[in-house]
Design a protein around this motif. Structure first.
Motif, PDB file in Angstrom:
ATOM      1  N   ILE A   1      26.550  10.826 -40.855  1.00  0.00           N
ATOM      2  CA  ILE A   1      25.886   9.456 -40.462  1.00  0.00           C
ATOM      3  C   ILE A   1      26.878   8.827 -39.414  1.00  0.00           C
ATOM      4  CG2 ILE A   1      25.109   7.091 -41.509  1.00  0.00           C
ATOM      5  CD1 ILE A   1      24.260   8.348 -43.910  1.00  0.00           C
ATOM      6  N   PHE A   2      27.875   8.756 -39.805  1.00  0.00           N
ATOM      7  CA  PHE A   2      29.055   8.175 -39.090  1.00  0.00           C
ATOM      8  C   PHE A   2      29.300   8.769 -37.678  1.00  0.00           C
ATOM      9  CE2 PHE A   2      30.409   6.050 -43.267  1.00  0.00           C
ATOM     10  CZ  PHE A   2      29.750   4.648 -42.969  1.00  0.00           C
ATOM     11  N   ALA A   3      29.717  10.073 -37.893  1.00  0.00           N
ATOM     12  CA  ALA A   3      29.835  10.864 -36.786  1.00  0.00           C
ATOM     13  C   ALA A   3      28.890  12.121 -36.552  1.00  0.00           C
ATOM     14  CB  ALA A   3      31.356  11.333 -37.127  1.00  0.00           C
TER      15      ALA A   3
ATOM     16  N   ARG B   1      39.625   8.532 -34.597  1.00  0.00           N
ATOM     17  CA  ARG B   1      38.307   8.994 -33.956  1.00  0.00           C
ATOM     18  C   ARG B   1      37.077   8.703 -34.795  1.00  0.00           C
ATOM     19  NH1 ARG B   1      40.429  15.333 -33.263  1.00  0.00           N
ATOM     20  NH2 ARG B   1      42.404  14.763 -31.853  1.00  0.00           N
ATOM     21  N   LEU B   2      37.200   8.893 -35.916  1.00  0.00           N
ATOM     22  CA  LEU B   2      36.067   8.263 -36.805  1.00  0.00           C
ATOM     23  C   LEU B   2      35.670   6.854 -36.570  1.00  0.00           C
ATOM     24  CD1 LEU B   2      33.770   8.665 -39.003  1.00  0.00           C
ATOM     25  CD2 LEU B   2      35.539   8.359 -40.719  1.00  0.00           C
ATOM     26  N   ALA B   3      36.741   6.058 -36.845  1.00  0.00           N
ATOM     27  CA  ALA B   3      36.658   4.605 -36.199  1.00  0.00           C
ATOM     28  C   ALA B   3      36.157   4.330 -34.877  1.00  0.00           C
ATOM     29  CB  ALA B   3      37.948   3.890 -36.585  1.00  0.00           C
ATOM     30  N   ALA B   4      36.580   5.202 -33.994  1.00  0.00           N
ATOM     31  CA  ALA B   4      36.121   4.867 -32.707  1.00  0.00           C
ATOM     32  C   ALA B   4      34.696   5.110 -32.543  1.00  0.00           C
ATOM     33  CB  ALA B   4      36.839   5.952 -31.543  1.00  0.00           C
TER      34      ALA B   4
ATOM     35  N   GLU C   1      35.665   0.895 -44.719  1.00  0.00           N
ATOM     36  CA  GLU C   1      34.430   1.098 -45.057  1.00  0.00           C
ATOM     37  C   GLU C   1      33.717   2.309 -45.008  1.00  0.00           C
ATOM     38  OE1 GLU C   1      30.562  -0.155 -45.678  1.00  0.00           O
ATOM     39  OE2 GLU C   1      32.340  -1.359 -45.972  1.00  0.00           O
ATOM     40  N   ALA C   2      34.052   3.328 -44.196  1.00  0.00           N
ATOM     41  CA  ALA C   2      33.422   4.567 -44.169  1.00  0.00           C
ATOM     42  C   ALA C   2      33.956   5.398 -45.596  1.00  0.00           C
ATOM     43  CB  ALA C   2      33.943   5.540 -43.011  1.00  0.00           C
TER      44      ALA C   2
END
Length: 293
Positions: A25-27, A79-82, A108-109
């Motif tokens: 969902i995030f990436a 990278r995930l945060a970006a 949060e993730a």
């Protein structure tokens, strides 16, 4: 493979699936699944992680003992945060640790991933599992990562990648679960002729069954901005067979029907067997997680 290992791998695979679904969902499109392994006795699951790293761990506080630990390399976490903040990961400048804003997004993730892992554990054990608030922190040494670990049970580990960077999920498995599942596997793997001789207790076990019509990938920003009435195009034709799953295992293909009462049903056309998998006709198990012991 022993019955105990089968039980461990089933729990580890379900938990890893749940975490990777949240990561997708995030990436979207940047998560590559790994292999679920049973941690050998006497081996610390965090002994081989790369540091510095961002680590999140939760403990079960009710229902069963145990917990989950998620470890991401600093590069992977950034990278995930970006991606979550709408930035291009390839534009990031090298850094030894996340910024405060990046750490907030990562936290949060990880909170959502660990909640999903606990729900998957609860589903497999068929009992309620409550967790303490996740502890998300930066660890710079192996000693920092391992100093809080005291667990007398067993563990599984799966290492996958997010945006090309390693991510490790560790499941601390309660011994009571191993005992219960081992007995179940001993019953159903005994010699039999014809129908599998399930015990009355196993016949009463509830499993989640669902039909998959198709899939789609899209950026998170596009997803959250979709208004009511938007159309999402799936990756299958309208007349293509659909897949039927039971607890993550693909068991059959069929056709979607509308019942006389106006509801939906699936007419099963073919069952996916172990022989089919051997012939390449389709895996009977969720192939996101090949197993290795």
């Amino acid at each position: 493979m022993s019955a105990a290992d089968n039980a461990l791998l089933r729990l580890g695979g379900s938990t890893a699936d749940a975490v990777q679904d949240v990561l997708e969902i995030f990436a979207p499109g940047q998560v590559a699944p790994g292999v679920v392994k049973v941690v050998p006795p006497g081996t610390h699951p965090l002994a081989d992680i790369q540091v510095p790293a961002v680590l999140a761990d939760v403990s079960f506080v009710d229902g069963v003992s145990g917990g989950n630990v998620l470890v991401m390399s600093v590069a992977g976490a950034r990278r995930l945060a970006a991606v979550m903040m709408g930035m291009a990961p390839e534009d990031l400048e090298p850094a030894d640790e996340p910024t405060e804003l990046e750490f907030s997004a990562i936290g949060e993730a990880m909170n959502q991933m660990m909640s999903a892992a606990a729900m998957a554990t609860s589903a497999v054990l068929d009992e309620e599992v409550e967790i303490a608030p996740p502890d998300v922190r930066l660890v710079r040494t192996i000693e920092e990562a391992t100093e809080h670990w005291e667990h007398s049970g067993q563990a599984t580990i799966v290492t996958f990648t997010v945006g090309g960077a390693p991510c490790t999920l560790i499941q601390l498995v309660p011994n009571a679960f191993i005992v219960r599942m081992t007995r179940a596997f001993d019953e159903i793997t005994a010699e039999y002729d014809g129908e599998v001789p399930l015990s009355d207790s196993l016949r009463g076990v509830a499993v989640r069954v669902w039909a998959e019509l198709g899939r789609a990938r899209m950026p998170l920003g596009q997803l959250v901005g979709m208004p009511a009435g938007s159309l999402v195009e799936l990756d299958r034709e309208s007349d293509a067979p659909i897949d039927l799953y039971a607890d993550g295992m693909r068991i059959a293909t069929g056709r979607l029907l509308v019942t006389a009462e106006g509801g939906y049903a699936v007419r099963i056309e073919s069952l996916v067997t172990a022989a089919d998998a051997a012939d390449g006709a389709g895996p009977p198990f969720n192939t996101n997680h090949p197993v290795e012991v």
